[in-house]
Scaffold this active site. Structure first.
Site, PDB file in Angstrom:
ATOM      1  N   HIS A  24      -3.593  -3.687  -5.896  1.00 24.70           N
ATOM      2  CA  HIS A  24      -3.403  -3.662  -4.638  1.00 24.70           C
ATOM      3  C   HIS A  24      -4.950  -3.660  -4.714  1.00 24.70           C
ATOM      4  CE1 HIS A  24      -4.001   0.147  -1.376  1.00 24.70           C
ATOM      5  NE2 HIS A  24      -3.162  -1.121  -0.696  1.00 24.70           N
ATOM      6  N   SER A  57       0.730  -1.176  -0.176  1.00 24.56           N
ATOM      7  CA  SER A  57       0.059   0.108   0.548  1.00 24.56           C
ATOM      8  C   SER A  57       1.243   1.326   0.010  1.00 24.56           C
ATOM      9  CB  SER A  57      -0.897  -0.025   1.281  1.00 24.56           C
ATOM     10  OG  SER A  57      -0.587  -0.867   2.495  1.00 24.56           O
ATOM     11  N   GLU A  67      -6.571  -1.195  -6.882  1.00 21.24           N
ATOM     12  CA  GLU A  67      -5.932  -0.653  -8.316  1.00 21.24           C
ATOM     13  C   GLU A  67      -4.694  -1.358  -8.549  1.00 21.24           C
ATOM     14  OE1 GLU A  67      -5.727   3.632  -4.909  1.00 21.24           O
ATOM     15  OE2 GLU A  67      -4.354   1.724  -4.713  1.00 21.24           O
ATOM     16  N   ASN A  94      -4.939   5.845  -1.487  1.00 20.57           N
ATOM     17  CA  ASN A  94      -4.930   6.729  -0.269  1.00 20.57           C
ATOM     18  C   ASN A  94      -3.730   8.077  -0.392  1.00 20.57           C
ATOM     19  OD1 ASN A  94      -5.008   4.624   1.987  1.00 20.57           O
ATOM     20  ND2 ASN A  94      -2.676   3.845   0.631  1.00 20.57           N
TER      21      ASN A  94
HETATM   22  P1  NAI Z   1      -0.184  -9.291   7.436  1.00 21.30           P
HETATM   23  O1  NAI Z   1       0.712  -9.317   8.968  1.00 21.30           O
HETATM   24  O2  NAI Z   1      -1.832  -9.890   8.006  1.00 21.30           O
HETATM   25  O3  NAI Z   1       0.153 -11.034   6.867  1.00 21.30           O
HETATM   26  C1  NAI Z   1       1.280 -11.105   6.680  1.00 21.30           C
HETATM   27  C2  NAI Z   1       1.995 -12.596   6.010  1.00 21.30           C
HETATM   28  O4  NAI Z   1       3.499 -12.592   5.450  1.00 21.30           O
HETATM   29  C3  NAI Z   1       1.961 -13.377   7.360  1.00 21.30           C
HETATM   30  O5  NAI Z   1       1.370 -14.268   7.384  1.00 21.30           O
HETATM   31  C4  NAI Z   1       3.674 -13.661   7.300  1.00 21.30           C
HETATM   32  O6  NAI Z   1       3.720 -14.716   8.039  1.00 21.30           O
HETATM   33  C5  NAI Z   1       3.966 -13.357   6.125  1.00 21.30           C
HETATM   34  N1  NAI Z   1       5.162 -13.393   6.012  1.00 21.30           N
HETATM   35  C6  NAI Z   1       6.226 -12.179   6.081  1.00 21.30           C
HETATM   36  N2  NAI Z   1       7.518 -12.330   5.850  1.00 21.30           N
HETATM   37  C7  NAI Z   1       7.174 -13.345   4.319  1.00 21.30           C
HETATM   38  C8  NAI Z   1       7.801 -13.935   3.664  1.00 21.30           C
HETATM   39  N3  NAI Z   1       8.940 -13.630   2.862  1.00 21.30           N
HETATM   40  N4  NAI Z   1       7.586 -15.081   2.376  1.00 21.30           N
HETATM   41  C9  NAI Z   1       6.277 -15.731   2.949  1.00 21.30           C
HETATM   42  N5  NAI Z   1       5.676 -14.753   3.474  1.00 21.30           N
HETATM   43  C10 NAI Z   1       6.023 -13.799   4.957  1.00 21.30           C
HETATM   44  O7  NAI Z   1      -0.115  -8.465   6.575  1.00 21.30           O
HETATM   45  P2  NAI Z   1      -1.198  -8.074   6.115  1.00 21.30           P
HETATM   46  O8  NAI Z   1      -1.711  -6.789   6.283  1.00 21.30           O
HETATM   47  O9  NAI Z   1      -1.958  -9.103   5.009  1.00 21.30           O
HETATM   48  O10 NAI Z   1      -0.433  -7.136   5.208  1.00 21.30           O
HETATM   49  C11 NAI Z   1      -0.305  -7.401   3.709  1.00 21.30           C
HETATM   50  C12 NAI Z   1       0.393  -6.508   2.553  1.00 21.30           C
HETATM   51  O11 NAI Z   1      -0.733  -5.617   1.870  1.00 21.30           O
HETATM   52  C13 NAI Z   1       1.423  -5.569   3.151  1.00 21.30           C
HETATM   53  O12 NAI Z   1       1.903  -5.261   2.247  1.00 21.30           O
HETATM   54  C14 NAI Z   1       0.469  -4.580   3.676  1.00 21.30           C
HETATM   55  O13 NAI Z   1       0.803  -2.995   3.384  1.00 21.30           O
HETATM   56  C15 NAI Z   1      -0.872  -4.623   2.356  1.00 21.30           C
HETATM   57  N6  NAI Z   1      -1.880  -3.678   2.797  1.00 21.30           N
HETATM   58  C16 NAI Z   1      -2.350  -4.033   3.856  1.00 21.30           C
HETATM   59  C17 NAI Z   1      -4.121  -4.254   4.195  1.00 21.30           C
HETATM   60  C18 NAI Z   1      -4.588  -3.739   5.528  1.00 21.30           C
HETATM   61  O14 NAI Z   1      -5.545  -3.584   5.389  1.00 21.30           O
HETATM   62  N7  NAI Z   1      -3.926  -4.861   6.296  1.00 21.30           N
HETATM   63  C19 NAI Z   1      -4.545  -2.851   2.929  1.00 21.30           C
HETATM   64  C20 NAI Z   1      -3.761  -2.825   1.664  1.00 21.30           C
HETATM   65  C21 NAI Z   1      -2.679  -3.106   1.563  1.00 21.30           C
END
Ligand code: NAI
Length: 497
Positions: free
Chosen positions: A138, A117, A150, A188
């Protein structure tokens, strides 16, 4: 049917898995944490079972969706995918490394997409041998319900990649919008205005956070005001995004964050998740201070420039107030104006009216739901009370605020429109995509360009020019997109030929 890999099966990853599995694709799930993969598969299966139980999909279809979700234990299991979507931790170095490893595994035609994001797609792609296959994709949380994605081409991305992603997203029933690889992408970026202007209004002492939220919610028909939203997303998260987008736009004052945020973050007042932010949340429920009582006051009144004579005269008659013909009537009447963009002090001076008797109503807010009454620094209490009593006499709620060019509602709206115009002017997205993305992604009643057209581009321009003149703040400088279309009498949604 495509074979789609999802790396990172947290909150976003599992939503992406559900969306595309239900759209008929095969999904391969990988995460460094095997529990996260198992949990995501369980979670999505649970969501499908719920839909079967509710009768929204039949049992056979449900089983087939679940059968297409394949948990994986190694990144190499994603080798045969046509598209891989990354939703791992928001760190550039980690994402770059994962994309590098993926490139060595997947076929030449495979698209690599990131759900980031806030990171530049071009930066994520920069370590890849084939940056032309990398793009941003996104989504918004919760993915199946927020029907928008997006698509962000990096500087090197091939058009075929964004075309294929668009087809994939639309095939799953979501609206795909294309946004340039610029800070905050589209949604955003567009969302900055409501937060930063709400904060600016409070910083200026026009009203408090409760006052802003009420006006935005009830006067303008938004689902939430900026402070409720900050509490929902968390000040730690939103405060960081605010600062980051401002810095990425090289401290353009249009995106300036607020000095009100850091002390609150320091004190741990993050919002709902800590039980207290701008509001307190005992037992998880927001506590909102009671509305100020309506004074029992009466005073002769004169209706001046801009006032909706019919609507207000009806109130005056029903409430038993005396309407006078002239502002210098010997009864010393309250002087009620309705203003566009101008502050009350400037209007009183311009019109040669006694500022101690001046009050103004905001013509932009929904007259049936909430009325905003603006005072000058010297308006007498008795006059404010009488005007308040009059405007509340039919039971409608009234917000009393201090002097401000554009009240609260006009300035918040003008900034939302101006930001939308600036996104169009910078070529970050098309007018149609801007309006659709803001409606779906931010839940605003209308997109910024349509909103500007409803108020009138010339009027929005006048509000911003007044704000800029009175405050001296370059934050309010009108976008060239707005200025030119206002001067030429064009719609804001109109592209250049
Ligand atoms: P989260 O923390 O819920 O999940 C991330 C997952 O990635 C975890 O299960 C972790 O174990 C795994 N992980 C971390 N490093 C890794 C690697 N090197 N290889 C494989 N798996 C790995 O995070 P979330 O909230 O789902 O966010 C994920 C992405 O989406 C981020 O880039 C965030 O900025 C983006 N995003 C998040 C939003 C939200 O509302 N939470 C909205 C839009 C985008």
């Amino acid at each position: 049917m495509a074979v789609i890999g999802v790396i990172g099966t947290g909150v976003m990853g599992r939503g992406i898995v559900q969306l595309f599995a239900q759209a008929g694709h095969e999904l391969r799930l990988y995460d460094t944490s095997p529990e996260a993969v198992a949990e995501a598969a369980r979670f999505v299966a649970g969501m499908i079972d719920r839909q079967v139980a509710k009768g929204t999909i039949d049992a056979m279809a449900g089983e087939s969706v679940k059968g297409r979700i394949i948990p994986c234990t190694a990144l190499a299991d994603l080798a045969g995918c046509e598209v891989v979507i990354e939703a791992i931790v928001e760190r550039l170095d980690v994402k770059q490394q994962v994309f590098g490893e993926l490139e060595a595994l997947v076929g030449a035609e495979c698209i690599l997409a990131s759900n980031t994001s806030s990171l530049l797609i071009s930066a994520i792609a920069s370590k890849c041998a084939h940056p032309e296959r990398v793009a941003g994709l996104h989504f918004f949380n919760p993915v199946p319900l927020m029907k928008l994605a997006e698509i962000i081409p990096g500087v090197m991305t091939a058009p075929i990649v964004t075309d294929r992603l668009k087809a994939l997203v639309e095939g799953a029933g979501h609206r795909a919008v294309t946004a340039a690889d610029q800070p905050g992408f589209l949604v955003n970026h567009a969302g900055r205005a409501l937060y930063t202007e709400g904060l600016r209004v409070v910083e200026e002492g026009v009203t408090d956070h409760v006052g802003v939220d009420r006006i935005v919610r009830e006067g303008l028909g938004f689902r939430m005001g900026p402070f409720e939203l900050l509490d929902l997303t968390g000040l730690d998260v939103s405060g960081h995004v605010m600062q980051s987008i401002y810095d990425q736009f090289l401290q353009d004052p249009r995106y300036r964050p607020s000095a009100l945020i850091p002390p609150r973050i320091a004190a741990g007042l993050y919002g709902r998740k800590t039980g207290r932010g701008f509001y307190a949340y005992p037992d998880g429920q927001k506590q909102e201070p009671a509305e100020a009582g309506v004074p029992a006051a009466k005073h002769p009144i004169w209706l001046g420039e801009g006032v909706d004579i019919e609507a207000v005269t009806a109130l005056v008659t029903n409430a038993g107030f005396t309407l006078v013909e002239r502002p210098d009537d010997p009864t010393d009447p309250a002087l009620l104006l309705a203003l566009w963009g101008e502050d009350l002090t400037s209007a009183a001076v311009r019109l040669g009216l006694d500022p101690t008797r001046c009050v103004a109503i905001d013509p932009i807010t929904d007259f049936e739901r909430r009325r905003t009454l603006m005072t000058s620094p010297v308006t007498r209490h008795a006059i404010v009370d009488a005007a308040h009593a009059l405007l509340a006499s039919d039971g409608t709620k009234v917000s009393v605020i201090s002097d401000s060019p554009g009240f609260v509602a006009q300035r918040v709206l003008a900034m939302i429109v101006n930001t939308g115009c600036e996104i169009a002017q910078r070529g970050i997205a098309s007018p149609d995509d801007i309006d659709a993305a803001v409606r779906i992604g931010l839940g605003y009643p209308m997109g910024p360009l349509a909103l500007g057209d409803r108020i009138g581009a010339a009027r929005v321009l006048a509000i911003l020019e007044s704000l800029q003149r009175v405050t001296g703040d370059p934050r309010y400088r009108p976008s060239l997109w707005l200025r030119r279309r206002a001067l030429l009498g064009l719609w804001l949604g109109q592209q250049a030929v």
